[in-house]
Design an enzyme around this catalytic site. Structure first.
Site, mmCIF file in Angstrom:
data_model
loop_
_atom_site.group_PDB
_atom_site.id
_atom_site.type_symbol
_atom_site.label_atom_id
_atom_site.label_comp_id
_atom_site.label_asym_id
_atom_site.label_seq_id
_atom_site.Cartn_x
_atom_site.Cartn_y
_atom_site.Cartn_z
ATOM 1 N N LYS A 37 0.925 -1.239 -0.044
ATOM 2 C CA LYS A 37 0.050 0.150 -0.054
ATOM 3 C C LYS A 37 0.734 1.744 -0.229
ATOM 4 O O LYS A 37 1.487 1.454 0.816
ATOM 5 C CB LYS A 37 -0.986 0.088 1.211
ATOM 6 C CG LYS A 37 -1.644 1.001 1.227
ATOM 7 C CD LYS A 37 -2.996 0.853 2.573
ATOM 8 C CE LYS A 37 -4.193 1.402 1.773
ATOM 9 N NZ LYS A 37 -4.089 2.957 1.904
ATOM 10 N N ARG A 42 -5.484 7.743 -5.506
ATOM 11 C CA ARG A 42 -5.633 6.512 -5.495
ATOM 12 C C ARG A 42 -6.163 7.499 -7.224
ATOM 13 O O ARG A 42 -6.260 8.190 -7.742
ATOM 14 C CB ARG A 42 -7.043 6.298 -4.886
ATOM 15 C CG ARG A 42 -7.883 4.615 -5.665
ATOM 16 C CD ARG A 42 -6.783 3.730 -4.930
ATOM 17 N NE ARG A 42 -7.678 2.499 -5.799
ATOM 18 C CZ ARG A 42 -8.215 1.877 -4.923
ATOM 19 N NH1 ARG A 42 -8.842 2.628 -3.932
ATOM 20 N NH2 ARG A 42 -8.586 0.058 -5.643
ATOM 21 N N ARG A 61 -10.670 8.680 -7.249
ATOM 22 C CA ARG A 61 -11.493 7.460 -7.112
ATOM 23 C C ARG A 61 -13.080 7.576 -6.862
ATOM 24 O O ARG A 61 -13.776 6.844 -6.886
ATOM 25 C CB ARG A 61 -11.243 6.616 -5.987
ATOM 26 C CG ARG A 61 -10.928 6.940 -4.915
ATOM 27 C CD ARG A 61 -11.165 6.805 -2.844
ATOM 28 N NE ARG A 61 -11.042 7.359 -2.140
ATOM 29 C CZ ARG A 61 -10.801 7.032 -0.211
ATOM 30 N NH1 ARG A 61 -10.349 6.063 -1.007
ATOM 31 N NH2 ARG A 61 -10.759 7.463 -0.096
#
Length: 332
Positions: A37, A42, A61
């Site tokens: 991660k 994102r 996202r």
């Protein structure tokens, strides 16, 4: 900050909180995929072919454009004629377009600085990008809003194949497959987690190898990160103590955490103190300020802390960063 419109409702599969029982059940049945991660933003990169070119959007996202990547109305690689070879041969895995699910890194900046860079209406050199890809979904599936019934164990090979072609056709961007391992016990998960934390990575995302790519926040993917930060919404200001050096200055925010607790998140930098105070005083000087929301009210924010007490309260909570990019009130 201008509110960005939703371009495509991408609804990427988001991991749920770590669950020992759920993860152990997967490991006992087979194994688990552990992706690094990364401490980035994102990215949902949507690409679809046209006549001799391709259109694309660099989206959060939430399906919104990043201001810095839609600078002057042009997004990086949009309508680039190199897509003709990409889609016009047998290279493309999905001939009708795809969405890369990835983490966008810029130089070696931490997430909060990457978010700040993407918020600005200033073009960014593509050589600064590192796109860490962990998923790929056909565009027709993205637009349908349905889950993608290809297992995580197969998808990682699709990712590796498509990233290899992107590196070949668009070498100015550092495309990479997110680092990943197949783990067969809870002990291996713990050991791998410790290794990535020692390397200053954020943690792991664990995937059921037999699970499918679902939409939004659902089981089948779990985040394995330290319990030292929580997101929330700003509901008030924290002012410097009367008679002290910071009297009359904003030194932090009252934040309503997702867990339901309200904390005073302080320990901001001097530069942030000056910036936040100036904006708040400008608002307070407005004749109609009593009927106008405080400038930071409702903004999403991340709070860091040393530990969580049994009653759910936090020890030494500190303001870390705002979480909005396209919209200050939406966590992205």
């Amino acid at each position: 900050m201008a509110v960005q419109q939703v371009i495509i409702q991408t609804k990427p599969h988001r991991p749920v909180d770590f669950s020992t029982s759920a993860i152990k059940a997967v490991v006992d049945e087979s194994y688990i995929i552990a992706d690094v991660k990364y401490d980035g933003v994102r990215l949902n990169l949507c690409v679809w072919p046209g006549l001799g070119e391709a259109s694309l959007h660099w989206l959060s996202r939430e399906g919104k454009q990043f201001p810095a990547l839609s600078f002057n109305g042009a997004e990086p690689l949009d309508r680039d004629d190199r897509w003709a070879k990409f889609f016009g041969t047998d290279e493309a895995l999905f001939k009708d377009g795809f969405m890369l699910d990835a983490e966008l890194l810029i130089d070696d900046l931490p997430c909060k600085d990457i978010a700040g860079t993407l918020r600005r209406h200033e073009a960014i050199e593509l050589s600064r990008f590192k796109v860490m890809v962990f998923g790929i979904v056909p565009m027709d599936v993205v637009l349908s809003g349905q889950e993608y019934r290809v297992t995580h164990s197969v998808m990682k090979y699709h990712v590796a194949y498509q990233v290899g072609l992107l590196k070949k056709r668009f070498p100015e961007i550092d495309w990479q497959v997110a680092e990943s391992w197949d783990l067969f016990s809870m002990e291996e998960i713990d050991q791998t987690y410790e290794v990535v934390r020692e390397q200053n990575m954020e943690g792991l995302v664990l995937k059921d190898p037999n699970g499918f790519y679902k939409r939004s926040k659902q089981v089948g993917m779990w985040k394995c990160v330290p319990d030292d930060n929580e997101d929330g919404t700003i509901v008030g200001l924290v002012w410097g103590t009367e008679g002290k050096a910071n009297e009359g200055k904003v030194i932090g925010f009252e934040v309503l955490l997702e867990s339901g607790h309200v904390v005073n998140a302080c320990k901001i930098t001097k530069a942030q103190m000056e910036e936040f105070t100036a904006k708040v005083w400008e608002w307070m000087r407005l004749p109609e300020h009593d009927s106008t929301p405080m400038p930071y009210a409702g903004h999403t924010a991340r709070v860091t802390f040393m530990e969580r007490h049994p009653d759910g309260s936090l020890r030494h909570p500190s303001f870390d960063s705002f979480r909005g990019i396209s919209d200050p009130k939406i966590k992205e």
